[in-house]
Design a protein around this motif. Structure first.
Motif, mmCIF file in Angstrom:
data_model
loop_
_atom_site.group_PDB
_atom_site.id
_atom_site.type_symbol
_atom_site.label_atom_id
_atom_site.label_comp_id
_atom_site.label_asym_id
_atom_site.label_seq_id
_atom_site.Cartn_x
_atom_site.Cartn_y
_atom_site.Cartn_z
ATOM 1 N N ALA A 221 0.775 -1.140 0.037
ATOM 2 C CA ALA A 221 -0.099 -0.054 0.151
ATOM 3 C C ALA A 221 1.054 1.277 -0.122
ATOM 4 O O ALA A 221 0.569 2.213 -0.871
ATOM 5 N N ASP A 222 1.998 1.288 0.659
ATOM 6 C CA ASP A 222 2.840 2.559 0.721
ATOM 7 C C ASP A 222 3.289 2.639 -0.702
ATOM 8 O O ASP A 222 3.376 3.851 -1.329
ATOM 9 N N GLU A 223 3.602 1.385 -1.389
ATOM 10 C CA GLU A 223 4.252 1.708 -2.808
ATOM 11 C C GLU A 223 3.099 2.150 -3.714
ATOM 12 O O GLU A 223 3.598 3.060 -4.523
ATOM 13 N N LEU A 224 2.139 1.801 -3.604
ATOM 14 C CA LEU A 224 0.806 2.123 -4.417
ATOM 15 C C LEU A 224 0.703 3.560 -4.279
ATOM 16 O O LEU A 224 0.548 4.082 -5.279
ATOM 17 N N TRP A 225 0.764 4.180 -3.259
ATOM 18 C CA TRP A 225 0.349 5.421 -3.064
ATOM 19 C C TRP A 225 1.533 6.271 -3.434
ATOM 20 O O TRP A 225 1.105 7.194 -4.061
ATOM 21 N N VAL A 226 2.728 6.065 -3.225
ATOM 22 C CA VAL A 226 3.793 6.666 -3.895
ATOM 23 C C VAL A 226 3.688 6.593 -5.530
ATOM 24 O O VAL A 226 4.116 7.657 -6.074
ATOM 25 N N ALA A 227 3.532 5.399 -5.764
ATOM 26 C CA ALA A 227 3.325 5.053 -7.355
ATOM 27 C C ALA A 227 2.244 6.145 -7.848
ATOM 28 O O ALA A 227 2.375 6.875 -8.862
ATOM 29 N N ARG A 228 0.957 6.439 -7.060
ATOM 30 C CA ARG A 228 0.166 7.042 -7.544
ATOM 31 C C ARG A 228 0.485 8.776 -7.591
ATOM 32 O O ARG A 228 0.270 9.211 -8.547
ATOM 33 N N TYR A 229 1.252 9.078 -6.576
ATOM 34 C CA TYR A 229 1.739 10.397 -6.310
ATOM 35 C C TYR A 229 2.779 10.605 -7.452
ATOM 36 O O TYR A 229 2.510 11.716 -8.246
ATOM 37 N N ILE A 230 3.708 9.648 -7.973
ATOM 38 C CA ILE A 230 4.552 9.860 -9.179
ATOM 39 C C ILE A 230 3.845 10.037 -10.532
ATOM 40 O O ILE A 230 4.048 10.794 -11.257
ATOM 41 N N LEU A 231 2.779 9.383 -10.581
ATOM 42 C CA LEU A 231 1.783 9.342 -11.736
ATOM 43 C C LEU A 231 1.064 10.735 -11.810
ATOM 44 O O LEU A 231 1.187 11.265 -12.929
ATOM 45 N N GLU A 232 0.745 11.334 -10.741
ATOM 46 C CA GLU A 232 0.085 12.624 -10.885
ATOM 47 C C GLU A 232 1.205 13.606 -11.240
ATOM 48 O O GLU A 232 0.969 14.669 -11.965
ATOM 49 N N ARG A 233 2.464 13.572 -10.716
ATOM 50 C CA ARG A 233 3.708 14.444 -11.065
ATOM 51 C C ARG A 233 3.842 14.477 -12.480
ATOM 52 O O ARG A 233 4.383 15.428 -13.013
ATOM 53 N N VAL A 234 3.970 13.074 -12.938
ATOM 54 C CA VAL A 234 4.257 12.954 -14.378
ATOM 55 C C VAL A 234 3.194 13.551 -15.394
ATOM 56 O O VAL A 234 3.393 14.276 -16.332
ATOM 57 N N ALA A 235 1.973 13.336 -15.037
ATOM 58 C CA ALA A 235 0.824 13.783 -15.978
ATOM 59 C C ALA A 235 0.726 15.460 -15.776
ATOM 60 O O ALA A 235 0.334 16.148 -16.628
ATOM 61 N N GLU A 236 1.098 15.895 -14.403
ATOM 62 C CA GLU A 236 1.062 17.446 -14.148
ATOM 63 C C GLU A 236 2.110 17.939 -15.462
ATOM 64 O O GLU A 236 1.804 19.138 -15.938
ATOM 65 N N ILE A 237 3.195 17.069 -15.493
ATOM 66 C CA ILE A 237 4.226 17.916 -16.455
ATOM 67 C C ILE A 237 3.801 17.924 -18.096
ATOM 68 O O ILE A 237 3.780 18.822 -18.572
ATOM 69 N N ALA A 238 2.838 16.770 -18.086
ATOM 70 C CA ALA A 238 2.362 16.601 -19.544
ATOM 71 C C ALA A 238 1.071 17.338 -19.736
ATOM 72 O O ALA A 238 0.563 17.389 -20.965
ATOM 73 N N GLY A 239 0.650 18.057 -18.586
ATOM 74 C CA GLY A 239 -0.723 18.874 -18.993
ATOM 75 C C GLY A 239 -1.995 17.761 -18.823
ATOM 76 O O GLY A 239 -2.995 18.457 -19.474
ATOM 77 N N VAL A 240 -1.947 16.617 -18.378
ATOM 78 C CA VAL A 240 -3.021 15.809 -18.512
ATOM 79 C C VAL A 240 -3.480 15.470 -17.171
ATOM 80 O O VAL A 240 -2.643 15.297 -16.164
ATOM 81 N N VAL A 241 -4.947 15.210 -17.050
ATOM 82 C CA VAL A 241 -5.339 14.885 -15.592
ATOM 83 C C VAL A 241 -5.684 13.310 -15.647
ATOM 84 O O VAL A 241 -5.858 12.638 -16.553
ATOM 85 N N VAL A 242 -5.220 13.069 -14.335
ATOM 86 C CA VAL A 242 -5.609 11.398 -14.011
ATOM 87 C C VAL A 242 -6.908 11.315 -13.285
ATOM 88 O O VAL A 242 -7.010 11.899 -12.537
ATOM 89 N N SER A 243 -7.577 10.349 -13.730
ATOM 90 C CA SER A 243 -8.797 10.276 -13.085
ATOM 91 C C SER A 243 -8.651 8.669 -12.350
ATOM 92 O O SER A 243 -8.423 7.630 -13.191
ATOM 93 N N PHE A 244 -9.350 8.525 -11.152
ATOM 94 C CA PHE A 244 -9.403 7.186 -10.532
ATOM 95 C C PHE A 244 -10.579 7.033 -10.518
ATOM 96 O O PHE A 244 -11.097 5.993 -9.674
ATOM 97 N N ASP A 245 -11.850 7.610 -11.104
ATOM 98 C CA ASP A 245 -13.024 7.123 -10.911
ATOM 99 C C ASP A 245 -13.218 5.737 -11.682
ATOM 100 O O ASP A 245 -12.682 5.323 -12.606
ATOM 101 N N PRO A 246 -14.027 5.056 -10.598
ATOM 102 C CA PRO A 246 -14.124 3.533 -11.175
ATOM 103 C C PRO A 246 -15.028 3.331 -12.388
ATOM 104 O O PRO A 246 -14.903 2.406 -12.933
ATOM 105 N N LYS A 247 -15.877 4.379 -12.713
ATOM 106 C CA LYS A 247 -16.635 4.122 -14.061
ATOM 107 C C LYS A 247 -16.384 5.788 -14.812
ATOM 108 O O LYS A 247 -17.426 6.304 -14.531
ATOM 109 N N PRO A 248 -15.472 6.025 -15.232
ATOM 110 C CA PRO A 248 -15.459 7.531 -15.529
ATOM 111 C C PRO A 248 -16.171 7.770 -17.105
ATOM 112 O O PRO A 248 -16.656 9.171 -16.982
ATOM 113 N N VAL A 249 -16.632 6.740 -17.784
ATOM 114 C CA VAL A 249 -17.500 7.422 -18.704
ATOM 115 C C VAL A 249 -18.719 6.302 -18.795
ATOM 116 O O VAL A 249 -18.391 5.189 -18.842
ATOM 117 N N PRO A 250 -20.088 6.641 -18.492
ATOM 118 C CA PRO A 250 -21.183 5.739 -18.197
ATOM 119 C C PRO A 250 -21.407 5.150 -19.747
ATOM 120 O O PRO A 250 -20.758 5.501 -20.723
#
Ligand code: ADP
Ligand code: MN
Ligand code: MN
Ligand code: MN
Length: 366
Positions: A221-250
């Motif tokens: 769980a520690d690693e997953l949280w930090v991996a999520r953090y790193i993903l948010e940071r990489v996506a921030e550089i790319a100007g893209v938003v990360v969604s963790f919504d379990p059903k992003p498009v109905p």
């Protein structure tokens, strides 16, 4: 030439020669899903996480404090190499904190409700759980979204792409969208020292997955949280938003889950299949409790379609994907191994999910 990029890539030796390093402290904010971080200078190099100082932040700005005392204290728990600043710089995961002298309680009646790591650490510290050395392999699915429209990456403006089919593990400009982000994240996690196992494009276009583990106990769980953090940071550089919504498009589009693969020492040893059967039976008895902790909005995903099982009915099967729990064919053949809990949604808190599974299967006596 002098650009921001040149400046970011400034030779770090000058900082290190002064025996300084930058530590980025990471924690989970008040929604239980928003990641926050801030940096401070420490004397370096830092080789012992036990020497990291505690720190604090303003809890009123993260929805985690109320009344006059706004201070939330950060207790460093894990340390990773910083893939963004590199050199001797580090990421510090403090996702264990206590709220001090809070005047009021949150609606759940618990003053430290977002400190889920605290409760997970209790379970994982129990001698019976330690003896079973629980392993977790977490499959994190997520969706990349255009910042301006919040519509999945690669989808036509306000419209829909061709139906699902060609996108899962797909390659090519009409099938895979955002691979540069995915690959940068993969490398950054490896650099940081996270036990990331792989990545793949998912069934819905713009949707991807990475896997953490197998890792032991609370480390997963520690690693997953930090991996999520790193993903948010990489996506921030790319100007893209990360969604963790379990059903992003109905509609007829895949949801996003966080399949949790699990084994104990008993399951990995000879005759482990019996231990697996017992664990699955216990999970069946506690299905409702687990569903309550497996992520907000998961009922929009667990419909029985798109390789899911209905949220209200517990089921399991060998090699099947429309079930709550899947046992792999190899596990049956070898009579030992692991199983996959397919129920958790992509926005689940891995502290909650992994500790619940360990609690139910190891400590709970029906
Ligand atoms: P899927 O076929 O469901 O997409 P993945 O390959 O994405 O499976 O993920 C499988 C996960 O199972 C990986 O994270 C892997 O580390 C994990 N895993 C493998 N063996 C074990 C085990 N014995 N106990 C727990 N997890 C395991
Ligand atoms: Mn997978
Ligand atoms: Mn998947
Ligand atoms: Mn899976």
């Amino acid at each position: 030439m002098s650009t921001v990029t040149d400046f970011i890539n400034l030779n770090l030796s000058a900082i290190h020669d002064n025996n300084k390093l930058i530590a980025e402290y990471i924690w989970i904010g008040g929604t239980g899903l928003d990641l926050r971080s801030k940096a401070r200078t420490l004397s370096g190099p830092m080789d012992d996480p036990g020497k990291l100082p505690k720190w604090n932040y303003d809890g009123t700005s993260t929805g985690q404090a109320c009344g006059k005392d706004t201070e939330v204290i950060l207790y460093p728990q894990a340390m990773f190499k910083d893939p963004f600043r590199r050199g001797n710089n580090i990421l510090v995961s403090d996702i264990f904190f206590v709220k001090v002298l809070c005047d009021a309680y949150n609606p759940l009646g618990d003053p430290i409700y977002t400190n889920r790591r605290y409760y997970a650490a209790k379970t994982f510290g129990h001698p019976d759980v330690v003896a079973e050395a629980p392993w977790f392999g977490l499959e994190q699915e997520y969706t990349l979204m255009e910042k301006a429209t919040k519509w999945p990456l690669g989808w036509p403006q306000g419209g829909y792409p061709r139906p699902q089919g060609p996108y899962y593990c797909g390659v090519g400009a009409e099938k895979a969208f955002g691979r540069d982000i995915v690959d940068a994240h993969y490398k950054a996690c490896l650099y940081a020292g996270i036990n990331i196992g792989g990545i793949n494009a998912e069934v819905m276009p713009g949707q991807w997955e990475f896997q953490v583990g197998p890792s032991v106990g609370i480390t997963a769980a520690d690693e997953l949280w930090v991996a999520r953090y790193i993903l948010e940071r990489v996506a921030e550089i790319a100007g893209v938003v990360v969604s963790f919504d379990p059903k992003p498009v109905p509609g007829d589009w895949n949801g996003a889950g966080a399949h949790t693969n699990y084994s104990t020492k008993s399951m990995r040893e000879e005759g482990g299949y019996e231990a697996i059967q017992k664990a699955i039976e216990k999970l069946r008895l506690r299905h409702k409790d687990h569903m309550a902790g497996y992520g907000e909005g998961n009922e929009r995903r667990l419909t029985g379609d798109h390789e899911t099982a209905n949220i209200n009915i517990f089921s399991w099967g060998v090699g099947k994907r429309d079930v709550s729990i899947r046992v792999g064919r190899d596990t049956v053949k070898e009579g030992k191994g692991y199983f996959e809990d397919r129920r958790p949604g992509s926005n689940m808190d891995p502290y909650v999910v992994t500790s619940m599974i360990a609690e139910t299967t190891i400590l709970w006596k029906p």
